[in-house]
Design a protein around this motif. Sequence first.
Motif, PDB file in Angstrom:
ATOM      1  N   THR A 278      46.214  41.816  46.171  1.00  0.00           N
ATOM      2  CA  THR A 278      47.244  42.474  45.356  1.00  0.00           C
ATOM      3  C   THR A 278      47.760  41.536  44.273  1.00  0.00           C
ATOM      4  O   THR A 278      47.896  41.910  43.102  1.00  0.00           O
ATOM      5  CB  THR A 278      48.407  42.942  46.243  1.00  0.00           C
ATOM      6  OG1 THR A 278      47.925  43.924  47.166  1.00  0.00           O
ATOM      7  CG2 THR A 278      49.528  43.546  45.409  1.00  0.00           C
ATOM      8  N   SER A 279      48.033  40.296  44.665  1.00  0.00           N
ATOM      9  CA  SER A 279      48.566  39.321  43.718  1.00  0.00           C
ATOM     10  C   SER A 279      47.570  39.057  42.588  1.00  0.00           C
ATOM     11  O   SER A 279      47.939  39.091  41.401  1.00  0.00           O
ATOM     12  CB  SER A 279      48.900  38.023  44.449  1.00  0.00           C
ATOM     13  OG  SER A 279      49.399  37.050  43.560  1.00  0.00           O
ATOM     14  N   SER A 280      46.327  38.800  42.918  1.00  0.00           N
ATOM     15  CA  SER A 280      45.339  38.508  41.881  1.00  0.00           C
ATOM     16  C   SER A 280      45.096  39.725  40.998  1.00  0.00           C
ATOM     17  O   SER A 280      44.816  39.587  39.801  1.00  0.00           O
ATOM     18  CB  SER A 280      44.027  38.015  42.494  1.00  0.00           C
ATOM     19  OG  SER A 280      43.454  38.997  43.326  1.00  0.00           O
ATOM     20  N   ARG A 281      45.225  40.940  41.578  1.00  0.00           N
ATOM     21  CA  ARG A 281      45.043  42.136  40.764  1.00  0.00           C
ATOM     22  C   ARG A 281      46.121  42.233  39.685  1.00  0.00           C
ATOM     23  O   ARG A 281      45.847  42.651  38.558  1.00  0.00           O
ATOM     24  CB  ARG A 281      45.049  43.383  41.644  1.00  0.00           C
ATOM     25  CG  ARG A 281      44.817  44.714  40.904  1.00  0.00           C
ATOM     26  CD  ARG A 281      43.457  44.756  40.203  1.00  0.00           C
ATOM     27  NE  ARG A 281      42.342  44.415  41.056  1.00  0.00           N
ATOM     28  CZ  ARG A 281      41.709  45.263  41.867  1.00  0.00           C
ATOM     29  NH1 ARG A 281      42.103  46.532  41.933  1.00  0.00           N
ATOM     30  NH2 ARG A 281      40.700  44.853  42.603  1.00  0.00           N
ATOM     31  N   THR A 282      47.355  41.861  40.004  1.00  0.00           N
ATOM     32  CA  THR A 282      48.408  41.909  38.984  1.00  0.00           C
ATOM     33  C   THR A 282      48.071  40.979  37.822  1.00  0.00           C
ATOM     34  O   THR A 282      48.301  41.317  36.652  1.00  0.00           O
ATOM     35  CB  THR A 282      49.791  41.539  39.549  1.00  0.00           C
ATOM     36  OG1 THR A 282      49.805  40.168  39.987  1.00  0.00           O
ATOM     37  CG2 THR A 282      50.171  42.437  40.716  1.00  0.00           C
ATOM     38  N   MET A 283      47.496  39.823  38.126  1.00  0.00           N
ATOM     39  CA  MET A 283      47.113  38.894  37.056  1.00  0.00           C
ATOM     40  C   MET A 283      45.938  39.436  36.269  1.00  0.00           C
ATOM     41  O   MET A 283      45.858  39.243  35.042  1.00  0.00           O
ATOM     42  CB  MET A 283      46.794  37.520  37.658  1.00  0.00           C
ATOM     43  CG  MET A 283      46.510  36.446  36.616  1.00  0.00           C
ATOM     44  SD  MET A 283      47.919  36.121  35.519  1.00  0.00           S
ATOM     45  CE  MET A 283      47.086  35.415  34.100  1.00  0.00           C
ATOM     46  N   GLU A 284      45.022  40.133  36.925  1.00  0.00           N
ATOM     47  CA  GLU A 284      43.913  40.761  36.205  1.00  0.00           C
ATOM     48  C   GLU A 284      44.435  41.790  35.196  1.00  0.00           C
ATOM     49  O   GLU A 284      43.933  41.873  34.064  1.00  0.00           O
ATOM     50  CB  GLU A 284      42.972  41.445  37.204  1.00  0.00           C
ATOM     51  CG  GLU A 284      42.204  40.480  38.094  1.00  0.00           C
ATOM     52  CD  GLU A 284      41.510  41.170  39.259  1.00  0.00           C
ATOM     53  OE1 GLU A 284      40.917  40.460  40.102  1.00  0.00           O
ATOM     54  OE2 GLU A 284      41.548  42.420  39.336  1.00  0.00           O
ATOM     55  N   VAL A 285      45.434  42.553  35.613  1.00  0.00           N
ATOM     56  CA  VAL A 285      46.008  43.552  34.711  1.00  0.00           C
ATOM     57  C   VAL A 285      46.730  42.871  33.557  1.00  0.00           C
ATOM     58  O   VAL A 285      46.623  43.291  32.393  1.00  0.00           O
ATOM     59  CB  VAL A 285      46.943  44.503  35.471  1.00  0.00           C
ATOM     60  CG1 VAL A 285      47.611  45.474  34.504  1.00  0.00           C
ATOM     61  CG2 VAL A 285      46.179  45.272  36.549  1.00  0.00           C
ATOM     62  N   PHE A 286      47.460  41.810  33.855  1.00  0.00           N
ATOM     63  CA  PHE A 286      48.132  41.049  32.798  1.00  0.00           C
ATOM     64  C   PHE A 286      47.100  40.587  31.759  1.00  0.00           C
ATOM     65  O   PHE A 286      47.304  40.739  30.543  1.00  0.00           O
ATOM     66  CB  PHE A 286      48.852  39.839  33.402  1.00  0.00           C
ATOM     67  CG  PHE A 286      49.546  38.961  32.397  1.00  0.00           C
ATOM     68  CD1 PHE A 286      50.865  39.175  32.048  1.00  0.00           C
ATOM     69  CD2 PHE A 286      48.875  37.901  31.796  1.00  0.00           C
ATOM     70  CE1 PHE A 286      51.499  38.362  31.110  1.00  0.00           C
ATOM     71  CE2 PHE A 286      49.495  37.085  30.870  1.00  0.00           C
ATOM     72  CZ  PHE A 286      50.816  37.321  30.527  1.00  0.00           C
ATOM     73  N   ALA A 287      46.000  40.026  32.227  1.00  0.00           N
ATOM     74  CA  ALA A 287      44.956  39.559  31.320  1.00  0.00           C
ATOM     75  C   ALA A 287      44.400  40.713  30.491  1.00  0.00           C
ATOM     76  O   ALA A 287      44.136  40.572  29.288  1.00  0.00           O
ATOM     77  CB  ALA A 287      43.840  38.870  32.111  1.00  0.00           C
ATOM     78  N   GLY A 288      44.221  41.873  31.138  1.00  0.00           N
ATOM     79  CA  GLY A 288      43.746  43.041  30.415  1.00  0.00           C
ATOM     80  C   GLY A 288      44.699  43.466  29.316  1.00  0.00           C
ATOM     81  O   GLY A 288      44.271  43.894  28.226  1.00  0.00           O
ATOM     82  N   MET A 289      46.009  43.356  29.581  1.00  0.00           N
ATOM     83  CA  MET A 289      47.002  43.696  28.565  1.00  0.00           C
ATOM     84  C   MET A 289      46.888  42.767  27.357  1.00  0.00           C
ATOM     85  O   MET A 289      46.968  43.209  26.196  1.00  0.00           O
ATOM     86  CB  MET A 289      48.409  43.606  29.151  1.00  0.00           C
ATOM     87  CG  MET A 289      48.718  44.614  30.231  1.00  0.00           C
ATOM     88  SD  MET A 289      50.396  44.431  30.875  1.00  0.00           S
ATOM     89  CE  MET A 289      51.365  45.225  29.587  1.00  0.00           C
ATOM     90  N   VAL A 290      46.716  41.479  27.625  1.00  0.00           N
ATOM     91  CA  VAL A 290      46.612  40.506  26.531  1.00  0.00           C
ATOM     92  C   VAL A 290      45.331  40.749  25.738  1.00  0.00           C
ATOM     93  O   VAL A 290      45.331  40.713  24.501  1.00  0.00           O
ATOM     94  CB  VAL A 290      46.672  39.068  27.081  1.00  0.00           C
ATOM     95  CG1 VAL A 290      46.471  38.052  25.959  1.00  0.00           C
ATOM     96  CG2 VAL A 290      48.013  38.816  27.782  1.00  0.00           C
ATOM     97  N   GLN A 291      44.230  41.001  26.439  1.00  0.00           N
ATOM     98  CA  GLN A 291      42.970  41.270  25.757  1.00  0.00           C
ATOM     99  C   GLN A 291      43.081  42.510  24.873  1.00  0.00           C
ATOM    100  O   GLN A 291      42.591  42.523  23.738  1.00  0.00           O
ATOM    101  CB  GLN A 291      41.854  41.455  26.785  1.00  0.00           C
ATOM    102  CG  GLN A 291      40.518  41.828  26.165  1.00  0.00           C
ATOM    103  CD  GLN A 291      39.389  41.803  27.176  1.00  0.00           C
ATOM    104  OE1 GLN A 291      39.009  40.738  27.647  1.00  0.00           O
ATOM    105  NE2 GLN A 291      38.846  42.974  27.513  1.00  0.00           N
TER     106      GLN A 291
END
Length: 546
Positions: A278-291
């Motif tokens: 769950t934690s790593s998924r939130t960071m994946e989404v954050f990265a997707g937002m920046v991209q």
Amino acid sequence: MLRPNFLVIVADDLGFSDVGAFGSEIKTPNIDRLAYDGGLRFTDFHAAAACSPTRSMLLSGTDNHIAGIGAMNENLQEFQKGKPGYEGYLNDRVAPLSEVLQDYGYKTYMSGKWHLGLSRDRWPVKRGFDRSYSLLPGAANHYGYEPQIEEGDNQPNILKSTPVFYVEDDKAIAPKDLGKDFYSTDRTTSKMILRSLFFAYLAFSAPHWPLQAPEADVDDYRGVYDNGPEHLRDQRLGKLKELGLVPEHAVPHPTVAPPTGRMMSQPWDTLTENEKKTSSRTMEVFAGMVQRMDYQIGRVIQQLEKTGDLDNTLILFMSDNGAEGMLMEALPLIAGDIFAHVEKYYDNSLDNIGRGNSYVWYGPQWANSSTAPSRLYKGFSSEGGIRVPFILRYPALTAQKSQESNTEHSFATVMDIYPTLLQLAGASHPGKTYKGHEVAPVRGKSWVPYLTSAKAQIHDENSAVGWELFGRLAVRKGIWKATYIPAPYGPDKWELFDLKADPGELNDISEDNKEKLAELLSDWQEYVAEVGVVGQAPEYGTLVLD
């Protein structure tokens, strides 16, 4: 010399190392291009510790306590209400940059997050923007989704204060009228106008919570963060050193987390396997937002190339504050429990995280990876809260220094943008009065003399700059910085740091440098008096030397 166009791009809650040009693994080729193609990266650029204070300083050239955002409107305390500088909107004691540039013949356009006034008389269209498409509050669901609240249920205050509230020029837009294809970053870009001699303010609400991004962007980061935030911090810090953006001797400050026991605040090695996913998924989404934001910035650059305006447009890219590490995790301490409400009305299952009907944030562990080596994150006067990535590209001004080195280490602040743009526009601040109101002078310094080698520094070693927000205080002069962080996040006393030797603010040297601390606290008192900080004794405006 032709007067340039101006394009000011602001990201929301982006950490110091969250784009490729600042050491990130997140793919940001368009932002990176601004740095590497005739631009400059500033490593010592400072904003305020949170969203609206920074935006008020950007558009006024002066301190947030003068411009009307002495405290964020959502957090205004009883002892601050009614005091000058605490109106909760961009007030009439300043001459907004947009209005002054209008006076000098610029067309002014804004798209994105406003956060400088909700009432109709304070909308962007009333503050100097010819055209605007704006999210008025400080955040909102990026897909325009709002759940139907059951009768009798009380919505948490943090959600009440962040509704889906967009306006175009002088017309409010109902959430249902945003359309099924609405995504904040995409719409913000599509509504940006770049026409005539222009001042354009492109203010993304990404990557501010709730963390939400198109699935295709998130998919690019599946598994990238499975080793946890400390691994990411070390990886990013190594890259920052390799790029010459932080000194080799920099030691990162350890993570300071809210004492709530919430999962996202806990160290990685204490989490279960499911919690790690769950934690790593939130960071994946954050990265997707920046991209996704970078892709949209690429669209804007392409438009400027198509019209032949790219090299005569001063483009700056910045974040409004450090990475967001605390607010949602600390809400049980300060404003009641949001978690039961989110669980009832949103779907935060692993496969749904990042969709419009999810509602997540990533917490202090990941935020610390973004701000390292600095201390703490958004909301604090330590470096992690106020030092942000900044890129400036305008070949007529930056090309020479960019050829020497595209990295600039001079101390600068968000207040400097206003006088810099005015000087390049051949404009000037109106003085003591503007449109029938007494207005404050500009506190920032133009960068033009420095970037043209007419001055050795932007701010000399004897210039003191202060910060205050949420009772967290700081004053800086040259390499020296005094900081007051209340418990439980700090020692509840003034500390002194040599930022050149200790960029992570790890070693309080006040005991061995009492005269220097006293000097900075005298500067702090002057700052309080000049800008009108309103606080509670003994922390504010008093020499707390022990």
